[in-house]
Enzyme design. Structure first.
Site, short mmCIF file in Angstrom:
data_model
loop_
_atom_site.label_atom_id
_atom_site.label_comp_id
_atom_site.label_asym_id
_atom_site.label_seq_id
_atom_site.Cartn_x
_atom_site.Cartn_y
_atom_site.Cartn_z
N SER A 173 1.25 0.63 4.12
CA SER A 173 0.19 1.08 4.75
C SER A 173 0.23 2.76 4.36
O SER A 173 -0.53 2.31 3.05
CB SER A 173 -0.50 1.42 6.63
N ASP A 184 -3.26 -5.08 6.54
CA ASP A 184 -2.64 -4.21 7.08
C ASP A 184 -0.70 -4.82 7.64
O ASP A 184 -0.80 -5.49 8.24
CB ASP A 184 -2.85 -3.45 7.95
#
Length: 721
Positions: A36, A180
């Protein structure tokens, strides 16, 4: 030796301070992994950016614009700026059926920013070939499995690694649809171990699942929901970390969405880095003693980024717009060389037309310095229904409706109809067709109607008589966009004006007139945002010639007609100039100085109020209006005026502004008769407070004018027509 950087949204920017400390210690990193936000910071470091360079980049980015589903105003084409981002609700329609907006961010601004930052490694398709071998983590949304990204397009991989579920759209890479990586592996030390690292430094800003009291925003809640599975993976990840750097406690006051606190978050990371500097320095010295390096340590390791020569351009994903329009608007040609800035600007030339939701591209080397460009476009729906509410001291309450249709009747066109349902109604319709070899020309056909209640005043600012002032036009023009923020053009309007007075002991003007107005215009709009901009220039200049008038205007006093010639009035041809300018100078991130200049000039004009300039008010709401602090609309009506105003705009807390303002003006009265001077001066002052809400701006201004000697209050709520 490896470095692992966790995900954490805005909190992940604290990793930068750790990397700065590693650079200061001269510690060479052999492998780097991230998830991320940790993947973005880590990838930049792996490419060759120093920790300090990354900090400089992070401090200058407009993070709010990167994490929004609305384009930035500066990215919008000139012809689209007026209608952009001025409605509460925008409902897209596809094939006649409403398609409710998902709220999921496509991220064009983020993608282009990443593409610019990753330009030095545009030709590197194996991440192991970066200055520091790199891997990042994503999650297969179909299976929930970990996907380790170590090759392909780095921009696409980073975008996938940070695609927070329900916040960002998923990213397709090969047969996988990815979100993610923090969902399954937010702290990828295991990945670093698999790369061959025998020593792992792990910087973790996550701290696991947050308490209920810490979940304050929808972003926080959605971020939490997606990371339950990672809590189990973290137990093993923590065990194999040799130097564990938890920064979560220091970041408790910040959420994953705290991008308005970038400097503070980076500084927290720096403080942690200074604490660990002795550890890093000891490691660097020990490793140098064991494995001596011949070359000196270099913090800045970016490879040279050459321009590219395009061999070919290919576009996929077009359904409603044609490839010819796309390529012509792109302004790129095979066989020519381009810089990263030129590539970015070319994409924005197309994106700014609002035909497209997302435009991405891949650059593939084809030998001999040539590069193939593959573009993937995702189009916006062709039809939108929009809605807004407004209350203004001048126009009263309004419900504003808009219907926008692209490719109506003919392709490469945009049409809209909007109306304000109010006691002072308004209506506008426009058709715009892109033309020319590069699609920078446009042909416009439009109509506009307003019906206002307007009160005229005498020279002492006493009310004389109320009017209904109706205005209607049909307009045809051509426009040439010099840039996305600048255009020139010319056109002709047929105009109809009607005055209907109520009884007054003063002169009563009534009747209607129609005329032709041929004009040329020049416009600039480089403002950085629609509401309360902090930098940029807005300029609108129109010079025209009014002719072919057919007047039915009459003057009466005590119900008796007055000969117009006796007052020196006639409806002959005249020249007209209207200039409006706003210029914003930023002072920091929350303050700006606003400088306004307005000039309205009519040459050879002898028509009393018919085509005069209406001075007063705080918003530009009516034809020929010159907003001016301290007086209401119509307190001054003049054939010629020059006004200058200055304001200080201060955001005292988030979305709340205070704006003191001062203005001066000189103007001519149009006729010489008792109660009127020939030339007059205006000076006004005021202080306003404003709040930006989901319904639009809420503004209140307390103002004073020296000439009238009266204190006045002005209110505007919501988006204006």
């Amino acid at each position: 030796m490896a470095v692992t950087l966790s995900g954490g949204g805005a909190r992940g920017l604290a990793h930068i301070g750790i990397l700065e400390a590693i650079d200061s210690a001269g510690l060479k990193v052999d492998y780097l992994t991230g998830t991320s936000m940790g993947s973005i910071v880590g990838a930049l470091y792996a490419m060759g950016y120093s920790g300090k360079h990354i900090a400089d980049i992070a401090g200058k980015l407009d993070w709010t614009s990167l994490f929004t589903n609305q384009p930035v105003l500066t990215d919008i084409s000139f012809e689209e700026k007026d209608e952009f981002n001025k409605y509460i609700i925008e409902i897209p329609f596809e094939y006649g059926k409403p398609k409710l907006a998902s709220g999921v961010i496509s991220g064009e601004a983020l993608w282009l920013e990443l593409a610019k930052l990753c330009w030095p490694v545009k030709d590197v398709k194996k991440f192991s070939d970066f200055n520091i071998p790199f891997k990042c983590i994503a999650t297969d949304v179909a299976t929930g499995e970990i996907v380790t990204l170590d090759s392909g397009e780095i921009v696409t991989s980073l975008r996938a690694s940070m695609a927070i579920p329900s916040i960002f759209t998923a990213v397709k890479i090969g047969d996988h649809k990815l979100v993610d990586g923090g969902v399954v592996r937010n702290f990828p030390t295991i990945t670093a171990k698999d790369m061959g690292a025998d020593i792992i430094i792990g910087s973790n800003v996550s701290g696991g699942l947050r308490k209920a009291s810490q979940l304050q925003t929808p972003f926080d809640i959605l971020y939490q929901l997606g990371f339950y599975k990672d809590a189990e993976d973290f137990k093993e990840a923590r065990k194999i970390c040799d130097v564990y750097i938890p920064i979560n406690k220091e970041l408790e006051d910040y959420s994953a969405a705290s991008f308005n606190s970038v400097d503070s978050i980076i500084e927290i990371g720096r403080r942690k880095g200074r604490e660990l500097y002795p550890v890093f320095k000891h490691m660097a010295d020990s490793l140098q003693a064991l494995y001596p390096r011949q070359e000196p340590f270099a913090a800045e390791r970016l490879p040279f980024a050459a321009d590219i020569e395009l061999s070919s351009i290919h576009v996929d994903g077009l359904l409603h717009s044609d490839q010819r329009f796309f390529l012509q608007r792109l302004h790129l040609k095979p066989g020519e060389c381009y810089t990263p800035a030129q590539i970015r600007n070319a994409i924005l030339n197309v994106y700014g037309t609002r035909f497209y939701k997302l435009i991405t591209y891949n650059l593939t080397p084809e030998g001999y310095g040539k590069t193939r460009m593959d573009i993937q476009a995702e189009e916006n729906p062709l039809t939108y229904v929009k809605f807004a509410l407004n209350y203004n001291s001048f126009t009263g309450a309004s419900a504003i409706l808009n219907l926008t249709q692209r490719n109506f009747i003919v392709p490469n066109s945009r049409s809209f109809v909007r109306m304000a349902v109010s006691e002072n109604p308004r209506f506008e319709a426009e058709y715009y067709k892109y033309l020319g070899r590069t699609r920078d020309f446009g042909f416009g056909l439009s109509t506009y109607y307003e019906n206002n209640s307007l009160t005229f005043y005498d020279d002492s600012f006493n009310k004389l008589q109320p009017y209904r002032n109706k205005y209607f036009n049909v307009n045809m023009d051509v426009l040439y966009s010099l840039r996305r923020d600048m255009a020139v053009g010319a056109g002709t309007r047929w105009e109809y004006i009607k005055f209907k007075p109520q009884y007054s002991p003063f002169l009563e003007l009534s009747g209607s007139t129609n005329q032709l107005n041929s004009y040329a215009f020049f416009g600039i709009n480089s403002l950085n945002r629609k509401l309360y901009p902090t930098k940029g220039l807005y300029l609108n200049m129109e010079a025209g010639y009014v002719y072919n008038q057919h007047s039915g205007i009459s003057l009466n006093k005590d119900s008796l007609p007055i000969n117009l010639d006796s007052l020196g009035l006639d409806f002959g041809n005249y020249q007209r100039l209207m200039l409006k300018m706003k210029y914003y100078i930023p002072f920091g991130t929350k303050s700006a100085l606003e400088f306004d200049a307005t000039a309205g000039l009519n040459n050879s004009y002898k028509q009393f109020v018919t085509n005069a300039f209406i001075v007063g008010g705080m918003a530009d709401l009516s034809r020929n209006q010159v907003p001016f602090i301290g007086i209401y609309e119509g307190e001054v009506v003049t054939s010629n005026i020059v006004a200058v105003q200055m304001a200080w705009q201060q955001e005292v807390v988030r979305n709340i502004f205070v704006m003191p303002r001062v203005g001066v003006a000189v103007y001519d009265n149009m006729i010489s008769m008792p109660g009127f001077k020939r030339t007059s001066f205006l000076s006004g002052y005021g202080v306003g407070a404003a709040y930006t809400s989901r319904l639009g701006p809420v503004e209140a201004t307390l103002m004073y004018n020296d000439q009238s000697g009266r204190l006045k209050f002005y209110v505007n709520m919501g988006f204006n027509f």
